[in-house]
Design an enzyme around this catalytic site. Sequence first.
Site, mmCIF file in Angstrom:
data_model
loop_
_atom_site.group_PDB
_atom_site.id
_atom_site.type_symbol
_atom_site.label_atom_id
_atom_site.label_comp_id
_atom_site.label_asym_id
_atom_site.label_seq_id
_atom_site.Cartn_x
_atom_site.Cartn_y
_atom_site.Cartn_z
ATOM 1 N N GLU A 10 1.149 -1.534 -0.439
ATOM 2 C CA GLU A 10 -0.542 -0.217 0.320
ATOM 3 C C GLU A 10 0.997 1.067 0.314
ATOM 4 O O GLU A 10 2.074 1.269 0.741
ATOM 5 C CB GLU A 10 -1.072 0.001 0.957
ATOM 6 C CG GLU A 10 -0.270 -0.375 2.226
ATOM 7 C CD GLU A 10 -1.718 0.143 3.451
ATOM 8 O OE1 GLU A 10 -2.102 -0.753 3.817
ATOM 9 O OE2 GLU A 10 -0.833 1.086 4.597
ATOM 10 N N CYS A 22 4.513 7.858 0.412
ATOM 11 C CA CYS A 22 4.784 7.807 1.595
ATOM 12 C C CYS A 22 4.849 6.530 1.005
ATOM 13 O O CYS A 22 3.761 5.228 0.501
ATOM 14 C CB CYS A 22 3.367 8.090 2.691
ATOM 15 S SG CYS A 22 3.898 6.928 4.219
ATOM 16 N N CYS A 51 4.461 -2.678 16.934
ATOM 17 C CA CYS A 51 3.755 -2.052 17.006
ATOM 18 C C CYS A 51 2.510 -2.151 17.567
ATOM 19 O O CYS A 51 1.816 -2.945 16.439
ATOM 20 C CB CYS A 51 4.172 -0.523 16.324
ATOM 21 S SG CYS A 51 6.387 -0.429 15.797
ATOM 22 N N CYS A 93 -0.615 -0.258 15.114
ATOM 23 C CA CYS A 93 -0.379 -0.558 13.758
ATOM 24 C C CYS A 93 -0.814 -1.803 12.841
ATOM 25 O O CYS A 93 -0.718 -3.075 13.670
ATOM 26 C CB CYS A 93 0.913 -0.064 13.399
ATOM 27 S SG CYS A 93 1.298 -0.606 12.028
ATOM 28 N N GLY A 125 6.210 -1.127 7.134
ATOM 29 C CA GLY A 125 7.364 -1.860 6.819
ATOM 30 C C GLY A 125 8.927 -1.478 7.851
ATOM 31 O O GLY A 125 8.268 0.083 8.553
ATOM 32 N N GLU A 126 10.040 -2.113 8.415
ATOM 33 C CA GLU A 126 10.505 -0.837 9.166
ATOM 34 C C GLU A 126 12.020 -0.756 8.326
ATOM 35 O O GLU A 126 12.096 -2.130 7.585
ATOM 36 C CB GLU A 126 10.960 -1.321 10.681
ATOM 37 C CG GLU A 126 12.257 -1.295 10.661
ATOM 38 C CD GLU A 126 12.774 0.380 10.831
ATOM 39 O OE1 GLU A 126 12.140 0.899 11.779
ATOM 40 O OE2 GLU A 126 14.038 0.239 10.379
ATOM 41 N N SER A 152 11.865 6.685 7.605
ATOM 42 C CA SER A 152 11.673 6.660 9.219
ATOM 43 C C SER A 152 11.824 5.717 10.159
ATOM 44 O O SER A 152 12.337 4.150 8.944
ATOM 45 C CB SER A 152 10.208 6.717 8.965
ATOM 46 O OG SER A 152 9.838 5.703 10.429
ATOM 47 N N SER A 208 10.835 7.652 15.109
ATOM 48 C CA SER A 208 10.010 7.082 15.752
ATOM 49 C C SER A 208 9.663 6.804 17.226
ATOM 50 O O SER A 208 10.014 6.122 17.572
ATOM 51 C CB SER A 208 8.894 5.695 15.435
ATOM 52 O OG SER A 208 8.352 6.133 13.733
ATOM 53 N N LEU A 209 9.495 8.123 17.872
ATOM 54 C CA LEU A 209 9.751 7.714 19.327
ATOM 55 C C LEU A 209 8.826 6.760 20.230
ATOM 56 O O LEU A 209 8.943 6.966 20.943
ATOM 57 C CB LEU A 209 10.318 9.582 20.165
ATOM 58 C CG LEU A 209 11.178 9.493 20.803
ATOM 59 C CD1 LEU A 209 11.824 8.500 21.273
ATOM 60 C CD2 LEU A 209 11.199 10.662 21.497
ATOM 61 N N HIS A 210 7.070 8.391 19.491
ATOM 62 C CA HIS A 210 6.089 7.710 20.323
ATOM 63 C C HIS A 210 5.697 7.734 21.927
ATOM 64 O O HIS A 210 5.062 7.567 22.063
ATOM 65 C CB HIS A 210 5.535 6.381 19.732
ATOM 66 C CG HIS A 210 5.759 6.639 18.455
ATOM 67 N ND1 HIS A 210 5.359 7.735 17.306
ATOM 68 C CD2 HIS A 210 5.551 5.080 17.467
ATOM 69 C CE1 HIS A 210 5.422 6.998 16.086
ATOM 70 N NE2 HIS A 210 5.903 5.613 15.791
ATOM 71 N N ASN A 219 -3.920 7.818 13.785
ATOM 72 C CA ASN A 219 -5.389 7.244 13.018
ATOM 73 C C ASN A 219 -5.815 6.018 13.231
ATOM 74 O O ASN A 219 -4.739 4.751 12.762
ATOM 75 C CB ASN A 219 -5.143 6.956 11.121
ATOM 76 C CG ASN A 219 -4.834 8.130 10.374
ATOM 77 O OD1 ASN A 219 -5.916 8.474 10.683
ATOM 78 N ND2 ASN A 219 -3.645 8.484 9.752
ATOM 79 N N CYS A 242 -1.598 3.215 8.182
ATOM 80 C CA CYS A 242 -0.819 2.275 8.383
ATOM 81 C C CYS A 242 -1.215 0.690 8.293
ATOM 82 O O CYS A 242 -1.806 0.046 8.879
ATOM 83 C CB CYS A 242 1.004 2.470 8.621
ATOM 84 S SG CYS A 242 2.027 1.291 7.828
HETATM 85 S S1 SF4 Z 1 5.506 -0.677 10.026
HETATM 86 FE FE1 SF4 Z 1 5.785 0.595 10.985
HETATM 87 S S2 SF4 Z 1 4.706 0.909 13.042
HETATM 88 FE FE2 SF4 Z 1 4.022 -0.513 12.118
HETATM 89 S S3 SF4 Z 1 4.765 -2.456 13.102
HETATM 90 FE FE3 SF4 Z 1 5.975 -1.829 11.566
HETATM 91 S S4 SF4 Z 1 8.090 -0.471 12.587
HETATM 92 FE FE4 SF4 Z 1 6.392 -0.432 13.804
#
Ligand code: SF4
Length: 342
Positions: free
Chosen positions: A92, A105, A116, A119, A159-160, A192, A215-217, A291, A334
């Site tokens: 996506e 994005c 996370c 997510c 994804g990371e 990110s 991504s601190l959060h 979101n 996401c």
């Molecule tokens: S896509 Fe980003 S926010 Fe979602 S689980 Fe993976 S690292 Fe975490």
Amino acid sequence: MRKSLLEYNRQELNTLFQELSQPQFRTRQLREWLVDKYCSDFSKMINLPRQLREILSSQYQAYPLEISTIQRSKDKNTIKFAAGTLDNQIIEVVLLKYSYGYSVCLSTQIGCAMGCVFCASARGGLVRNCTANEMLAQVLLAEQLVGGRIGRVVLMGMGEPLLNYDQVVEFLRLCQDQDFGLGLGLRHVTISTCGIVPKIKQLAHERMPVTLALSLHAPNDHIRKKILPVAQNYSLDEVLDACRYFFQKTDRRVSCEYILIKDVNDSRSCAKQLAELLKNEQMHINLIPYNPVDFLDWQAPSRKQIELFADILRKAKLAVTVRRQLGNDIDAACGQLRRREQ
Ligand code: SF4
């Protein structure tokens, strides 16, 4: 399964055209159609001989992705699309309209292993990494949709990115490449990460002038461990230290992303702790109202609570932006559209 010609490098295209008894300049012509003109329809590549276009159409696919669903927000500022891969996975992509143009994005992995808790992408875990050309194809499909060049590329979708390091760095090279890639300055690219410390340091050594977004959060390890499993491996001290290292090596400021989740990390006390934590860092803070995802219980704070949080940071002389909420009438969170498509 048909092969995608976007996945072919220069040498492979030269060989293909040689086998088809075509001159070598066909490589340049084809790549111009695929990348410069973001065209994925061989029949429209009118400076290629008709017979060649027919051969390419019958045996190959232009891009390794094909759009399956498009959602547009009512205010027309957000477009989200799902695209099918050659191995029948779904990726996506989100397009956001800003005053300077469009930002795209991208997804760097299919699914995600990071878990996370807020997510949608985390559900189901990691399926596989995206290739650099699948990332490039996401940009090109986005350009097709808006009929023009994209101003900013953000690796902040599914994804990371730093756990798909080699393909992400290869994609960055394709972004920069004036001849075979997008010709996009890396200052217009943001990566990110949820804080993979060794990979942040490795990226610093590439000396690529990308923006790193952390991504601190959470303002402390206690809350961070509750919502980001990666925090079990790397403490906030270690993550911030790696970000300082990135800044030293690249001279690029790291931005800090903070998703505001109601009753989790949005209190006055959290804002004060965050201000204290970042008071000596060269970071811009992006506050992102959560979101909501339809199958998760998390909510965004009220507008008043968001403003209160931002004010505490501003009073502490930190640079803060509250991201406007985008695309609430579509699956903007996401990973949500992909789940629906599957
Ligand atoms: S896509 Fe980003 S926010 Fe979602 S689980 Fe993976 S690292 Fe975490």
